[in-house]
Design an enzyme around this catalytic site. Structure first.
Site, mmCIF file in Angstrom:
data_model
loop_
_atom_site.group_PDB
_atom_site.id
_atom_site.type_symbol
_atom_site.label_atom_id
_atom_site.label_comp_id
_atom_site.label_asym_id
_atom_site.label_seq_id
_atom_site.Cartn_x
_atom_site.Cartn_y
_atom_site.Cartn_z
ATOM 1 N N ALA A 77 3.465 -3.286 2.925
ATOM 2 C CA ALA A 77 2.230 -4.009 2.621
ATOM 3 C C ALA A 77 2.494 -5.346 1.948
ATOM 4 O O ALA A 77 1.578 -5.997 1.463
ATOM 5 C CB ALA A 77 1.345 -3.142 1.731
ATOM 6 N N ASP A 82 12.007 -18.478 -1.201
ATOM 7 C CA ASP A 82 13.296 -17.940 -1.686
ATOM 8 C C ASP A 82 14.430 -18.243 -0.720
ATOM 9 O O ASP A 82 15.497 -18.693 -1.122
ATOM 10 C CB ASP A 82 13.200 -16.448 -2.043
ATOM 11 C CG ASP A 82 12.786 -15.521 -0.917
ATOM 12 O OD1 ASP A 82 12.329 -16.008 0.143
ATOM 13 O OD2 ASP A 82 12.919 -14.289 -1.096
ATOM 14 N N ASP A 121 12.928 -10.527 -3.736
ATOM 15 C CA ASP A 121 12.417 -9.167 -3.910
ATOM 16 C C ASP A 121 13.287 -8.311 -4.822
ATOM 17 O O ASP A 121 12.791 -7.764 -5.808
ATOM 18 C CB ASP A 121 12.199 -8.503 -2.549
ATOM 19 C CG ASP A 121 11.160 -9.244 -1.723
ATOM 20 O OD1 ASP A 121 10.489 -10.136 -2.276
ATOM 21 O OD2 ASP A 121 11.009 -8.943 -0.535
ATOM 22 N N LEU A 160 4.460 -5.628 -0.725
ATOM 23 C CA LEU A 160 4.687 -5.391 -2.156
ATOM 24 C C LEU A 160 6.131 -4.954 -2.399
ATOM 25 O O LEU A 160 6.461 -4.372 -3.411
ATOM 26 C CB LEU A 160 3.699 -4.348 -2.691
ATOM 27 C CG LEU A 160 2.229 -4.712 -2.491
ATOM 28 C CD1 LEU A 160 1.318 -3.617 -3.040
ATOM 29 C CD2 LEU A 160 1.890 -6.054 -3.158
ATOM 30 N N SER A 161 6.966 -5.242 -1.414
ATOM 31 C CA SER A 161 8.398 -5.043 -1.524
ATOM 32 C C SER A 161 8.824 -3.592 -1.671
ATOM 33 O O SER A 161 9.689 -3.255 -2.475
ATOM 34 C CB SER A 161 8.925 -5.847 -2.708
ATOM 35 O OG SER A 161 10.177 -6.309 -2.376
ATOM 36 N N SER A 162 8.221 -2.748 -0.848
ATOM 37 C CA SER A 162 8.662 -1.356 -0.840
ATOM 38 C C SER A 162 10.137 -1.281 -0.436
ATOM 39 O O SER A 162 10.862 -0.393 -0.889
ATOM 40 C CB SER A 162 7.797 -0.527 0.110
ATOM 41 O OG SER A 162 7.728 -1.129 1.384
ATOM 42 N N SER A 163 10.602 -2.219 0.386
ATOM 43 C CA SER A 163 11.994 -2.149 0.835
ATOM 44 C C SER A 163 12.965 -2.478 -0.295
ATOM 45 O O SER A 163 13.940 -1.763 -0.499
ATOM 46 C CB SER A 163 12.223 -3.050 2.051
ATOM 47 O OG SER A 163 11.800 -4.352 1.775
ATOM 48 N N GLU A 207 20.016 -4.824 2.552
ATOM 49 C CA GLU A 207 18.883 -5.236 3.376
ATOM 50 C C GLU A 207 19.290 -6.333 4.363
ATOM 51 O O GLU A 207 18.889 -6.332 5.515
ATOM 52 C CB GLU A 207 17.726 -5.701 2.484
ATOM 53 C CG GLU A 207 16.396 -5.600 3.200
ATOM 54 C CD GLU A 207 15.178 -5.717 2.295
ATOM 55 O OE1 GLU A 207 15.315 -5.610 1.063
ATOM 56 O OE2 GLU A 207 14.083 -5.921 2.840
HETATM 57 C C1 GLA Z 1 9.179 -11.311 2.313
HETATM 58 C C2 GLA Z 1 10.660 -11.418 1.984
HETATM 59 C C3 GLA Z 1 10.879 -12.225 0.703
HETATM 60 C C4 GLA Z 1 10.136 -13.555 0.769
HETATM 61 C C5 GLA Z 1 8.671 -13.327 1.153
HETATM 62 C C6 GLA Z 1 7.900 -14.618 1.369
HETATM 63 O O1 GLA Z 1 8.522 -10.514 1.370
HETATM 64 O O2 GLA Z 1 11.220 -10.134 1.823
HETATM 65 O O3 GLA Z 1 12.261 -12.415 0.517
HETATM 66 O O4 GLA Z 1 10.760 -14.425 1.660
HETATM 67 O O5 GLA Z 1 8.565 -12.581 2.342
HETATM 68 O O6 GLA Z 1 7.781 -15.339 0.188
#
Ligand code: GLA
Length: 400
Positions: A137, A50, A186, A139-142, A174
């Site tokens: 973890a 990304d 994310d 799974l994009s908690s942020s 972020e």
């Molecule tokens: C983290 C970042 C994302 C992406 C992934 C790797 O999760 O938050 O933006 O760069 O790593 O694909």
């Protein structure tokens, strides 16, 4: 990161919300007036693409962040979490100028974004965060907490943001406030993924479409190593910088290229020798992952899930060998998964350095997989990983 938060991922949302509302009442003296939710995400293809402008293929999870709130008559914001101790208080007229290395940095970054737009319309507010997503973890908690906060504040303060504005406010918080040089994947996955589909997101221009992934045929499992690295943020920013160095060196040989995704494999092969060794390995991962992700897209459209899965597994090898973001626990989960009949592909997800592996398997191969994977992992690491079969999610919303 808090260990106790991991098991919350098994609680269904409906059970969680009742408990969340009761805790709100206990902490703040009155029940919440509104409750919002935003999912987490898992990425299946396009690892570390990304922030290089490449394509990615994530989907949202039926687990995420719950935020309950009650507006106040003053300009004070109180923040608490069911997953963390303590309570924090800030004033809208004296917002923090920088992060304090706490979970509140994420919502505070978003509060700053929306308070600027709302001006004097922004009231004080009591906020209680929580949810059923493992924290830190991969799974994009942020992004989940940022998008949930942006939606909740928009609806409360009347800023009338579009869905895209909400996602962009989360991203800006972020990057600008917390200080992670993350790409757009994310918050876009959290905001725009739909059940039964993978999101095809082009991170160069933020355009996207939904590609069907039939939940009757395949299921997505996520296995959590339980490994959390506090250093991960610094190591992540280092990968971003290495990719930028690769692009700066290759750009003169790639007329018209605006990001590393635009550099062809032929140009990369011809000029790789000009790059420092580590930078070259990061760059090779990126250009090859762009190609793999395109193959995966074609395979998905052709209903060839075997080829799709092969791209996932090849991505993991590249993340381990070239991008150096795997750990033995992740390799173990991936290797063990791939020897289970009916697993189509497996790889680490998110930034790596710990966190979770994502496994795509045929629906008819699901029975027994979880205990098999737990036994395989336990044989080496002496503890069982948490394995969850995730369904998709319709996206950020107010819960009634
Ligand atoms: C983290 C970042 C994302 C992406 C992934 C790797 O999760 O938050 O933006 O760069 O790593 O694909």
């Amino acid at each position: 990161m808090k260990e106790g938060s991991q098991n919350a991922s098994r609680l269904p949302l409906a059970d969680l919300v009742g408990a969340h509302e009761r805790e709100f009442r206990a902490r703040f003296g009155a029940g919440p007036s509104r409750v919002f939710f935003a999912p987490g995400r898992v990425n299946l293809m396009g690892a570390h693409l990304d922030y290089n402008g490449g394509p990615v293929m994530p989907t949202a999870l039926h687990a995420g962040t719950v935020v309950a709130l009650r507006p106040r008559a003053d300009r004070t914001v109180r923040l608490a979490s069911t997953l963390e101790p303590g309570e924090h208080e800030i004033e809208l007229d004296a917002l923090p100028l920088g992060p304090i290395s706490s979970w509140i940095d994420y919502p505070v970054g978003v509060i700053r974004e929306l308070a600027t737009l709302a001006g004097r319309e922004a009231s004080g507010i009591d906020l209680l965060f929580g949810g059923n997503l493992p924290i830190g973890a991969g799974l994009s908690s942020s992004a989940s907490i940022c998008v949930a906060t942006a939606l909740a504040l928009d609806r409360t303060w009347g800023t009338q943001l579009t869905d895209r504005d909400i996602v962009e406010a989360a991203l800006s918080a972020e990057r600008g406030f917390v200080g992670v040089q993350c790409g757009i994947m994310d918050p876009y996955a959290v905001g725009f993924a739909r059940p039964g589909h993978l999101l095809w997101l082009d991170c160069k221009d933020a355009s996207f479409e939904h590609l069907p992934l039939d939940p009757d045929q395949v299921v997505i499992a996520v296995a959590d190593t339980g490994v959390r690295r506090n250093l991960a943020q610094g190591a992540f920013n280092q990968r971003v910088e290495e990719c930028q160095r690769a692009f700066s060196a290759l750009a003169p040989h790639a007329p018209g290229a605006t990001c590393l995704r635009d550099v062809t494999i032929e140009v990369f092969d011809a000029y790789e020798h000009e790059l420092p060794a580590d930078v070259a390995r990061r760059g090779r991962h990126v250009v090859e992952e762009v190609a793999r992700t395109r193959v995966a897209r074609r395979a998905l459209l052709d209903h060839d899930l075997a080829v799709f899965g092969e791209q996932m597994s090849a991505a993991h090898r590249s993340l381990a060998d070239l991008f150096d973001v795997s750990v033995p626990e992740l390799d173990c989960l991936v290797d063990a998964s791939l020897s289970w009949e009916g697993v189509l592909g497996a790889r680490l997800t998110g930034a790596g350095f710990g966190g979770c592996a994502v496994i795509l398997l045929r629906s008819d191969a699901r029975d027994g997989f979880e205990s098999y994977l737990a036994r395989s992992f336990e044989a080496t690491f002496g503890r069982a990983p948490e394995v969850t079969f995730f369904e998709g999610d319709p996206g950020p919303r107010e819960l009634s």
